[in-house]
Design a protein around this motif. Sequence first.
Motif, PDB file in Angstrom:
ATOM      1  N   VAL A 243       1.524  59.103  39.465  1.00 28.90           N
ATOM      2  CA  VAL A 243       3.007  58.484  39.503  1.00 28.90           C
ATOM      3  C   VAL A 243       3.217  57.167  39.076  1.00 28.90           C
ATOM      4  CG1 VAL A 243       4.682  57.755  41.216  1.00 28.90           C
ATOM      5  CG2 VAL A 243       3.908  60.126  42.124  1.00 28.90           C
TER       6      VAL A 243
ATOM      7  N   PHE B 137       7.238  60.247  37.557  1.00 31.36           N
ATOM      8  CA  PHE B 137       8.464  61.194  37.966  1.00 31.36           C
ATOM      9  C   PHE B 137       9.411  60.870  36.830  1.00 31.36           C
ATOM     10  CE2 PHE B 137       8.616  58.650  42.015  1.00 31.36           C
ATOM     11  CZ  PHE B 137       7.183  59.334  42.874  1.00 31.36           C
TER      12      PHE B 137
ATOM     13  N   MET C 100       1.334  66.525  41.415  1.00 37.31           N
ATOM     14  CA  MET C 100       1.746  65.241  41.174  1.00 37.31           C
ATOM     15  C   MET C 100       0.278  64.169  42.158  1.00 37.31           C
ATOM     16  SD  MET C 100       4.068  64.853  39.887  1.00 37.31           S
ATOM     17  CE  MET C 100       4.365  62.776  39.963  1.00 37.31           C
TER      18      MET C 100
ATOM     19  N   GLY D 143       8.569  63.529  43.727  1.00 34.81           N
ATOM     20  CA  GLY D 143       7.919  64.284  42.978  1.00 34.81           C
ATOM     21  C   GLY D 143       8.910  65.734  43.550  1.00 34.81           C
TER      22      GLY D 143
ATOM     23  N   TYR E 290       1.827  68.229  46.048  1.00 31.75           N
ATOM     24  CA  TYR E 290       1.366  66.509  45.469  1.00 31.75           C
ATOM     25  C   TYR E 290      -0.160  66.654  46.139  1.00 31.75           C
ATOM     26  CZ  TYR E 290       3.400  66.166  49.979  1.00 31.75           C
ATOM     27  OH  TYR E 290       4.060  66.861  51.668  1.00 31.75           O
TER      28      TYR E 290
END
Length: 230
Positions: free
Chosen positions: A54, A62, A78, A91, A99
């Motif tokens: 990120v 993003f 992510m 996200g 993630y």
Amino acid sequence: MEARILVVDDEKEIADLVELFLTNEGFQVYKYYTGAEAMECVQTTSLDLAILDVMLPDLDGFTLCQRIRESYTYPIIMLTAREHEMDKITGLTLGADDYVTKPFRPLELIARVKAQLRRYKRYSSPGTEDDVITVSGLVLDREKHGCWLNEKPISLTPIEFSILWYLCKNKGKVVSSEELFRVVWKEKYFTSSNNTVMVHIRHIREKMKDSAENPKYIKNVWGVGYKVEE
């Protein structure tokens, strides 16, 4: 053919570690420390999955995720050092499929990579006569990983396709968030998992240009789950 995976993280130690574990599993890795370099790779290389940090020094994860989703549907995972739920929801809203919060166990990340690749590649495998579902102008073709609404194509990520496919396959029935999460993500359900499902449902509706207040296709059954009517 070995899967081609993009890894982007400005922390060299983490990027190198992820590369090492992925390479040991037989994956072909494209590693970068900046978003700009990664974006150039995205535009010139055929990829199967992307792992995006990120926090990057130039183009944040993003934005990179959003730009990838403008043209590609392969899975995106992510990496975030933050534990705020809003970062995760952001996200997912922009098209990420999963993630992982830092610090993470490399083997856990590898397991998530393999799970996403299995889901993604399943749609390009030979299909059967049961691989097409139609519901009121909506057509889903699992063999082609294709979705059309009133003959207009809709680009869905593997997670989004899996959600819509399962709901349409069970049209007329109410599917709980817990059931949907277990079937699609194949992970243990927690209270926070409901937010993950909710964000993906909202994203699917937006792509279908379906009203969130009075949806035609994916309807909320408050306190129970979601339903696609016959």
